[in-house]
Design an enzyme around this catalytic site. Structure first.
Site, PDB file in Angstrom:
ATOM      1  N   TRP A 323       0.835  -1.204   0.000  1.00 22.00           N
ATOM      2  CA  TRP A 323       0.000   0.000   0.000  1.00 22.00           C
ATOM      3  C   TRP A 323       0.869   1.254   0.000  1.00 22.00           C
ATOM      4  O   TRP A 323       0.555   2.253  -0.642  1.00 22.00           O
ATOM      5  CB  TRP A 323      -0.901  -0.001   1.244  1.00 22.00           C
ATOM      6  N   HIS A 324       2.016   1.175   0.717  1.00 25.36           N
ATOM      7  CA  HIS A 324       2.870   2.357   0.820  1.00 25.36           C
ATOM      8  C   HIS A 324       3.502   2.727  -0.515  1.00 25.36           C
ATOM      9  O   HIS A 324       3.775   3.901  -0.763  1.00 25.36           O
ATOM     10  CB  HIS A 324       3.975   2.123   1.862  1.00 25.36           C
ATOM     11  N   GLY A 325       3.778   1.747  -1.343  1.00 22.62           N
ATOM     12  CA  GLY A 325       4.375   2.090  -2.616  1.00 22.62           C
ATOM     13  C   GLY A 325       4.712   0.857  -3.425  1.00 22.62           C
ATOM     14  O   GLY A 325       4.874  -0.233  -2.879  1.00 22.62           O
TER      15      GLY A 325
END
Lengths: 463, 353
Positions: A323-325
């Site tokens: 989700w963060h990247g």
């Protein structure tokens, strides 16, 4: 527009003044909707259409869910919402990553591969508002939330500017009911909210942005630095990410509060946690609870035995990292935290750690290592960095000055501990109102000289 | 009324605190500018003339050489350099006014490098302390007036005005100035010895003595890559100088701040002398200003035919700057040209008790 910029102050003064000058909740919501779209459009007006599209899709899916009791149609409505939202997220955020990773895999087994990537710009805040709108359709599907028939209400919930680009990830079930009640300009606790905004400003502009150059230097070429520098760089990175993100959350909660809306707590002094389990309950709470409620528990949570619980935990944290990247470093970050949480479920050592001051040290080092994955440009650099931590040399002549960073970290920890233990809070609480006004005004003025010269965008804007 | 009073108390406390901080900002440390201004203001003998401008002035005019040559020519002056690398029109003006105020009425000549008075920020680091520092209310008003009077598209002008206003607000509150206060009050990160020494020796620091290793690298690059082409560059400049001055080169937007600066110098009882260091391009607008009567005295060193010694490749640190020997020759040339013009009556001779 960044919260620490003068432009934002001017924008907010206008948004705030007009908001409270308008009569009636409906007019205020419409005004804030327009203001929010202007706020987002100032970043990149083209992505307004994407956000509007996501809003319309979930609004219609909500109406569809509300109009039928047939489970098949309801599943279809939910599927349309999931495919639409996660599809746009996948297209903008993950398409290139997966295509390139697949091509690398194909090449590694000896075949030719020339992937076609899109090179799309990541729309600001897409991960945040996508999760927000999904929370609405999922809750409606589960019949935990009534359908919203007012489009303005729903559009306002999706686009409300304080939390639009970097959270907290507001649940529809928390926010939409707030739109039903009427508040007056006298309701918000302005002094407390201004203090919260100041705290967020100090975290972001004073601590995070001043630590950034040292962290950048340490992570740019970790092999060139001595062990002491890398340890300090790791801890500075942890504090930088924390202050950057929690500073944004504080300012978001404060600005929303001044407009009469409450947002959920997103950070609860996680750096004073004594285990990773406790840390994760206090760090980016809105994301953690989102994954818990919409992924971990539906997967079975901890109800299906220890082995399944471990698989669930790992799956959730791998996805949380992703989700963060769209980078392997973020997946490693998520996987590493997941493994730590699994390990903490084994035996009683976590309970012992949580009672011992050593738990603090454990938390700092364990999360510091996670931040190395989080911050490094690729996995190889992360491993070089972690390898460098074993050096015994404190610093080398090529290293940047250590003491300004150490001083900043020490000042932050002291100030943060004072807030954590609420030292002097009772005394300040008893002060007369006029002196609180004067103190707040002077405190804002005193904070400005300590801010870093360069405006740095919030780290979580890229997510 | 209670909420209004509360807001007023908050805003008042903020404004007073910010004004106290913003009103006491230390001068920038770049090129020891603050230390040089302090020395200039506190020197018991005082100075008769000051050099102002960008790096061409800072690295080109050595007061020790200028003063000695002027004394030999019967025109004794004590000169001081308050120029700094990258110092452009509005910043020059800010330093100039501080120098006029600090000169205590003793200043007789101001040797100032003319500049185009652009409000553009393309070549500036708008977040730097130095850029912020010159954004006093007076300087900001001047630069905003100049930008608004320019021919740029309205949106570009408004963006530029916003940039200057934003920086002026930051200056008023001392945004990001804690480090500068720390260095000024507590002596953090002291200046390199070479820069400290230059403060007491006329404010001049030759590029040969510059402690910043970037400068040595730049010289090495010049010798390795640009030196062979340098004579060709000089020849091109000579050819360009033969062309007549184009009256259209005059930027009328520059009149207002330029005239204001000249008036300020004259009001302090000093004579403005505009000097152009020996660059490799020539701005013909300055000559147009002379023709228009807005500059009385212009000493242009961008003339290789007249001053070939300062265009010799071996006297160049890089294409635009001189070595120590080049600076010595430029300082001698300047002193002789200035003395000649004073004696010829082209520049008023100002005497002080």
């Amino acid at each position: 527009v960044i919260f620490t910029e003068l432009r934002f102050v001017l924008f907010f003064v206008v948004a705030f003044s007009v908001h409270w000058l308008l009569r009636g909740a409906s007019a205020r919501k419409r005004w804030l909707l327009v203001a929010s779209y202007c706020f987002y459009g100032a970043w990149d007006w083209r992505f307004l259409f994407l956000m509007a599209g996501s809003t319309v899709l979930d609004y219609l899916c909500g109406l569809w869910l509300g109009s039928t009791d047939d489970p098949r149609w309801r599943r279809l409505a939910l599927s349309v919402s999931l495919v639409g939202n996660l599809g746009s997220l996948a297209l903008f955020k993950y398409y290139d990553f997966f295509v390139e990773s697949a091509a690398a895999l194909v090449r590694s087994i000896g075949f030719e591969a020339s992937p076609h990537t899109l090179g799309l710009v990541l729309p600001a805040g897409i991960s945040f508002y996508t999760f927000q709108t999904l929370s609405y359709t999922i809750d409606v599907y589960r019949r935990q939330l009534a359908v919203t028939r007012d489009f303005v209400d729903f559009a306002f919930f999706v686009s409300f500017f304080p939390q639009l680009v970097a959270g907290p990830i507001v649940r529809a079930s928390d926010f939409l009911p707030q739109l039903e009640r009427t508040s007056t300009w006298r309701d918000p606790a302005y002094r407390a909210l201004l203090f919260l905004f100041l705290a967020g400003f100090v975290k972001k502009a004073v601590i995070a942005d001043n630590l950034a150059p040292f962290v950048d230097t340490a992570f740019e070429a970790p092999s060139e630095h001595a062990g002491g520098t890398l340890w300090l760089g790791m801890l500075a990175c942890y504090v930088q990410v924390y202050c950057d993100f929690s500073g944004y959350s504080d300012m978001a909660i404060a600005t929303a509060g001044m407009l009469g809306y409450s947002l959920c707590l997103n950070f609860d002094f996680p750096i004073f946690a004594r285990s990773i389990t406790a840390f994760w309950g206090r760090w980016h709470v809105s994301l953690g609870t989102w994954f818990r409620d919409y992924l971990y528990i539906p997967l079975g949570g901890s109800r299906k035995g220890e082995r399944r619980t471990r698989i669930n935990l790992l799956a959730v944290f791998l996805l949380c990292g992703l989700w963060h990247g769209a980078e392997w470093t973020f997946i490693a970050f998520g996987g590493y935290v997941g493994v730590l949480l699994i390990l903490e479920r084994m035996g009683t050592w976590r309970t012992w750690m949580e009672r011992s001051p050593l738990g603090l040290l454990y938390n700092w080092v364990a999360i510091g290592v996670a931040m190395v994955f989080f911050r490094s440009s690729d996995l190889a650099s992360a491993l070089v960095y972690l390898g460098g931590l074993t050096q015994t040399q404190l610093s080398s002549p090529a290293d940047p000055l250590l003491w300004p960073t150490a001083l900043t970290l020490a000042a932050f920890l002291f100030g943060h501990f004072v807030c954590y233990r609420r030292v002097l809070f009772a005394f300040v609480e008893r002060l007369p109102g006029w002196s609180k006004d004067l103190l707040l005004g002077a405190a804002f003025a005193l904070a400005l000289p300590f801010a870093a010269h360069d405006y740095a965008p919030f780290i979580y804007f890229q997510f | 009324l209670r909420p209004v009073a509360s807001v007023l108390r908050f805003v008042g406390a903020f404004a007073v605190s910010a004004a106290v901080i913003g009103g006491n900002l230390p001068w920038p440390r770049d090129a020891a500018l603050g230390a040089r201004l302090a020395h200039f203001a506190e020197d018991p003998q005082g100075y008769d003339a000051v050099f102002l401008g960008a790096s061409g002035v800072y690295r080109g005019f050595d007061p020790a050489v200028v003063d000695a040559e002027l004394a030999r020519l019967g025109l004794p002056l004590r000169t001081y350099v308050l120029a700094a690398p990258g110092m452009q029109s509005f910043e020059v003006d800010n330093v100039l006014r501080a120098a006029l105020a600090a000169g205590g009425g003793r200043l007789r000549y101001v040797f100032v490098e003319p500049s185009p008075w652009l409000g553009s920020t393309e070549l500036e680091n708008t977040n730097s302390y130095r850029f912020m520092f010159w954004h006093t209310p007076r300087a900001t008003a001047a630069v905003v007036r100049t930008v608004l009077a320019s021919d740029a598209p309205l949106l570009a002008k408004l963006q530029l005005v916003w940039t200057h206003v934003r920086v002026a607000c930051r200056r008023a509150a001392g945004f990001g100035s804690a480090g500068e206060f720390g260095r000024a009050w507590f002596g953090f990160e002291p200046l390199p010895t070479e820069l400290q020494d230059s403060v007491a020796t006329g404010g001049f620091l030759s590029l040969d003595d510059e402690p910043d290793p970037v400068m040595a690298e730049r010289h090495a690059t010049f010798l390795a890559e640009h030196a062979p082409d340098f004579p060709g560059l000089v020849a091109a400049l000579e050819r360009a100088n033969l062309r007549p001055v184009d009256a259209n080169a005059l930027d009328t937007n520059a009149f207002l701040p330029h005239d204001d600066q000249v008036r300020a110098i004259e009001a302090a009882g000093a004579v403005p002398v505009h000097i152009v260091p020996p660059y490799t391009t020539r701005n013909r607008a300055f000559e147009a200003l002379v023709k228009a009567g807005r500059i009385d005295t212009l000493i242009e060193f961008t003339d290789p035919a007249r001053w070939p010694q300062i265009y010799a490749t071996e006297r160049r640190h890089d294409r635009q700057h001189l070595t120590e020997e080049g600076a010595r020759l430029l300082s001698l040339a300047f002193a002789r040209e200035f003395a000649r013009r004073v004696k010829a009556g082209e520049i008023a001779e100002v005497s002080r008790p």
